[in-house]
Design a protein around this motif. Structure first.
Motif, short mmCIF file in Angstrom:
data_model
loop_
_atom_site.label_atom_id
_atom_site.label_comp_id
_atom_site.label_asym_id
_atom_site.label_seq_id
_atom_site.Cartn_x
_atom_site.Cartn_y
_atom_site.Cartn_z
N THR A 27 -55.93 106.35 119.51
CA THR A 27 -55.49 104.97 119.25
C THR A 27 -55.97 104.49 117.88
OG1 THR A 27 -57.44 104.12 120.46
CG2 THR A 27 -55.38 104.33 121.69
N THR A 28 -57.14 104.94 117.45
CA THR A 28 -57.62 104.56 116.12
C THR A 28 -56.69 105.10 115.04
OG1 THR A 28 -59.93 104.51 116.86
CG2 THR A 28 -59.54 104.69 114.48
N ALA A 29 -56.32 106.37 115.18
CA ALA A 29 -55.43 106.98 114.20
C ALA A 29 -54.02 106.39 114.27
CB ALA A 29 -55.37 108.49 114.42
N VAL A 30 -53.53 106.15 115.50
CA VAL A 30 -52.20 105.55 115.66
C VAL A 30 -52.17 104.15 115.07
CG1 VAL A 30 -50.56 104.65 117.36
CG2 VAL A 30 -51.50 106.93 117.65
N SER A 31 -53.28 103.42 115.21
CA SER A 31 -53.31 102.06 114.68
C SER A 31 -53.15 102.04 113.16
CB SER A 31 -54.64 101.38 115.05
OG SER A 31 -55.73 101.96 114.36
N ALA A 32 -53.54 103.12 112.50
CA ALA A 32 -53.38 103.19 111.04
C ALA A 32 -51.98 103.60 110.64
CB ALA A 32 -54.39 104.19 110.45
N THR A 33 -51.24 104.24 111.55
CA THR A 33 -49.91 104.75 111.19
C THR A 33 -48.78 103.87 111.72
OG1 THR A 33 -49.94 106.20 113.14
CG2 THR A 33 -50.68 107.14 111.07
N VAL A 34 -48.94 103.33 112.93
CA VAL A 34 -47.91 102.43 113.45
C VAL A 34 -48.08 101.09 112.75
CG1 VAL A 34 -47.01 101.22 115.47
CG2 VAL A 34 -47.81 103.57 115.69
N GLY A 35 -47.11 100.72 111.98
CA GLY A 35 -47.24 99.48 111.22
C GLY A 35 -45.91 98.99 110.70
N LEU A 36 -45.96 98.37 109.54
CA LEU A 36 -44.77 97.75 108.99
C LEU A 36 -43.69 98.76 108.64
CD1 LEU A 36 -46.62 95.20 106.71
CD2 LEU A 36 -45.42 94.70 108.82
N GLY A 37 -44.08 100.00 108.40
CA GLY A 37 -43.08 101.03 108.12
C GLY A 37 -42.16 101.26 109.30
N ASN A 38 -42.68 101.09 110.50
CA ASN A 38 -41.88 101.29 111.70
C ASN A 38 -40.92 100.13 111.94
OD1 ASN A 38 -44.85 102.36 112.19
ND2 ASN A 38 -43.46 103.73 113.28
N ILE A 39 -41.17 99.01 111.32
CA ILE A 39 -40.34 97.82 111.53
C ILE A 39 -39.41 97.60 110.33
CG2 ILE A 39 -40.38 95.31 111.83
CD1 ILE A 39 -43.08 95.65 113.23
N ALA A 40 -39.99 97.44 109.16
CA ALA A 40 -39.18 97.19 107.96
C ALA A 40 -38.67 98.48 107.34
CB ALA A 40 -40.00 96.41 106.94
N GLY A 41 -39.49 99.53 107.36
CA GLY A 41 -39.10 100.78 106.72
C GLY A 41 -37.86 101.40 107.31
N VAL A 42 -37.70 101.26 108.62
CA VAL A 42 -36.51 101.80 109.28
C VAL A 42 -35.26 101.07 108.79
CG1 VAL A 42 -35.34 102.12 111.48
CG2 VAL A 42 -37.78 102.56 111.31
N ALA A 43 -35.36 99.76 108.65
CA ALA A 43 -34.23 98.98 108.16
C ALA A 43 -33.85 99.42 106.75
CB ALA A 43 -34.56 97.49 108.19
N ILE A 44 -34.86 99.69 105.92
CA ILE A 44 -34.59 100.15 104.56
C ILE A 44 -33.90 101.50 104.57
CG2 ILE A 44 -35.67 100.82 102.38
CD1 ILE A 44 -37.87 98.79 102.98
N ALA A 45 -34.39 102.40 105.44
CA ALA A 45 -33.80 103.73 105.54
C ALA A 45 -32.33 103.65 105.95
CB ALA A 45 -34.57 104.58 106.55
N LEU A 46 -32.03 102.82 106.92
CA LEU A 46 -30.65 102.68 107.39
C LEU A 46 -29.77 102.02 106.34
CD1 LEU A 46 -31.14 101.59 111.13
CD2 LEU A 46 -30.84 103.88 110.20
N SER A 47 -30.34 101.11 105.57
CA SER A 47 -29.54 100.45 104.54
C SER A 47 -29.14 101.44 103.45
CB SER A 47 -30.32 99.28 103.92
OG SER A 47 -31.37 99.75 103.09
N ILE A 48 -29.96 102.47 103.24
CA ILE A 48 -29.65 103.48 102.22
C ILE A 48 -28.70 104.54 102.75
CG2 ILE A 48 -30.62 105.26 100.72
CD1 ILE A 48 -33.20 103.64 100.65
N GLY A 49 -29.02 105.07 103.94
CA GLY A 49 -28.27 106.22 104.44
C GLY A 49 -27.48 106.01 105.71
N GLY A 50 -27.46 104.78 106.23
CA GLY A 50 -26.70 104.55 107.45
C GLY A 50 -27.41 105.08 108.69
N ALA A 51 -26.70 105.09 109.81
CA ALA A 51 -27.28 105.49 111.08
C ALA A 51 -27.80 106.92 111.06
CB ALA A 51 -26.25 105.33 112.20
#
Length: 502
Positions: A105-129
């Motif tokens: 959980t300590t390690a996951v807490s450092a990795t699960v973050g804004l990338g999982n929320i905003a980063g996915v939207a950015i990825a889809l905006s560039i390359g689609g589904a």
């Protein structure tokens, strides 16, 4: 009062941007340099190394990421704890400070973050589904890299007389490569990693996290007419105090917080997304079809790779940080005499934060039609798109997302403070004065990060996190045979205890 005036100046961020930009532009350009594919498209060389390394470790360890997946779950559940009680090993002392679950959980807490929320939207905006498919693939392969580095983290850790653990790439680079006759190389690589990890902890692991958390908090919670609107430093001071209270207690205190926050925040976020998917359940098959069809479209392939780049190392908390080496610092503190046991636990990280959380976010964005493919967006817009996707189902879900983002940021910060301190102690000593100095500086950067938008600082810190990969991957390749020995040793013990139970 003076500090408040300084951070409230309108040109504060401009001064910082110019200072850092002028001093570090060469470093950022070198680390983030792209290998051209076409006249207009290039892939960062570091991403190629990370992807190639993950593929190599997956093949070398015979798909340990898939074949040992359920074994990893059993280790977290404590099924094989009997191996640690001395009945199978000569030593009856189990070194370490935290449980398998707390280390995870300590390690996951450092990795699960804004990338999982905003980063996915950015990825889809560039390359689609189709970008979703490539994120999942890289997440699955990254499980193997995470297994290797976290096994090494436990194998070469140091434990002082008080039982405090010091581990991570600094130690397996210096000690592991030293065993193979490359003592000078190991020490140089360890020092390089430590320097860059400290920079990454101040930037991507702290300033960026608090800055983006405040942006959403301000957008959703604080009315524009309020006197508190635009006063990020106040938010920063509050979070800095909370962070300071937690990190002053070391890894045991951090783990005791993350093992409560992480399950809650992940389940809270997933439940909200599940409700959105449930409301639009008839559209799910079509969404999966779009992901599959778009995955092999040139635009989708590009979006997947660039999306992982953006959602990860370029913007704070990478979806899994596999190959970077940071997570091995947290996993090194686990209570075990079998390094491979924690390596197996660690491979669950990329599955949780990339395969599970990122896929859920992508489905919600695709189904609700929030992403306009071909329109490049920034991180703040990405957070708002995810917020809009949740709001389309339930009006008050943006408030839930705001709470989740703040928790994501907080948990990432306290975990990265531990990563940074471990690197700091490796370079400057393990005495209390050195420890408190680092933690004080870390909390100061929290206030600064909330008060200004520091583009140049963010680029520099992201480049440092990327650069952590260079010494770390060299060590992983050179020490992979040691990891294989540990895996065989642990699997042999599991077989014995399984035979006895039968």
């Amino acid at each position: 009062m003076l500090f408040t005036l300084i951070i409230s100046e309108q040109n504060f961020d401009e001064r910082i941007n110019q200072a850092f930009g002028d001093a570090t532009s060469w470093f950022v350009d070198a680390i983030l340099a792209e290998i051209p594919i076409t006249e207009s498209v290039g892939i960062p060389w570091v991403l190629i190394v990370l992807f190639g390394g993950a593929l190599y470790f997956t093949l070398y360890f015979r798909f340990v990421n898939i074949r040992s997946f359920f074994t990893a779950i059993q280790v977290v559940r404590g099924k094989y704890d009997a191996l640690e009680n001395g009945s199978q090993e000569k030593s009856t002392t189990v070194k370490g400070e935290v449980s398998h679950f707390q280390a995870l959980t300590t390690a996951v807490s450092a990795t699960v973050g804004l990338g999982n929320i905003a980063g996915v939207a950015i990825a889809l905006s560039i390359g689609g589904a189709g970008a979703t498919f490539w994120m999942i693939l890289i997440g699955v392969l990254g499980m193997s890299s995470k297994f290797v580095e976290c096994t090494l983290g436990v194998k070469y850790r140091e434990v002082d007389d008080e039982g405090k653990v010091f581990g991570g790439p600094m130690y397996y680079l210096s000690k592991g490569l030293g065993e193979k006759g490359y003592t000078k190389l190991g020490k140089v690589l360890a020092a390089l990693f430590a320097v860059m990890c400290i920079g990454g902890s101040f930037g991507g692991g702290n300033m960026f996290q608090i800055n983006q958390a405040y942006k959403l908090f301000e957008h959703v919670i604080i009315p524009k007419t309020s006197v508190m609107h635009g006063q990020g430093w106040v938010f920063g001071v509050i979070i800095a105090i909370l962070v300071g209270v937690v990190i002053i207690g070391g890894i045991k205190k951090i783990a005791s917080v993350t093992d409560k926050i992480v399950p809650v925040m992940v389940l809270m976020y997933i439940l909200a997304v599940f409700i959105i998917l449930g409301i639009n359940i008839s559209a799910i098959p079509e969404a999966f079809g779009a992901i599959w069809d778009g995955a092999f479209d040139p635009e989708g392939v590009l979006g997947g790779f660039v999306g992982v780049l953006i959602q990860g190392f370029r913007r704070g908390a990478f979806s899994n940080e596999a190959g970077i080496g940071s997570a091995s610092i947290a996993h090194s503190a686990v209570k075990t005499n079998f390094p491979a046991s924690e390596g197996l636990v660690a491979l669950l990280e990329p599955f949780i934060d990339t395969v599970l959380v990122c896929t859920m976010t992508a489905l919600a964005l695709i189904i609700t039609g929030q992403v306009d493919t071909g329109t490049e967006i920034d991180f703040e817009q990405g957070v708002l798109l995810t917020s809009a996707a949740l709001e389309s189902g339930v009006s008050w879900f943006p408030y839930l997302l705001t709470l989740a983002v703040v928790l994501f940021a907080f948990s990432s910060m306290i975990s990265w403070s531990y990563y940074g301190y471990q690197s700091w102690s490796y370079l400057f000593g393990k005495d209390k004065r050195s420890e408190y100095l680092y933690k004080f500086i870390f909390c100061c950067f929290t206030v600064i990060g909330a008060a200004a938008t520091l583009d140049a600082v963010t680029d520099f810190s992201d480049a440092m996190i990327f650069a952590m990969m260079v010494p770390n991957m060299i060590g992983l390749f050179m020490l992979s045979s040691k990891v294989m020995d540990e895996l065989r040793r642990y699997k042999k013990r599991i077989s014995k205890i399984t035979e006895k139970s039968n």
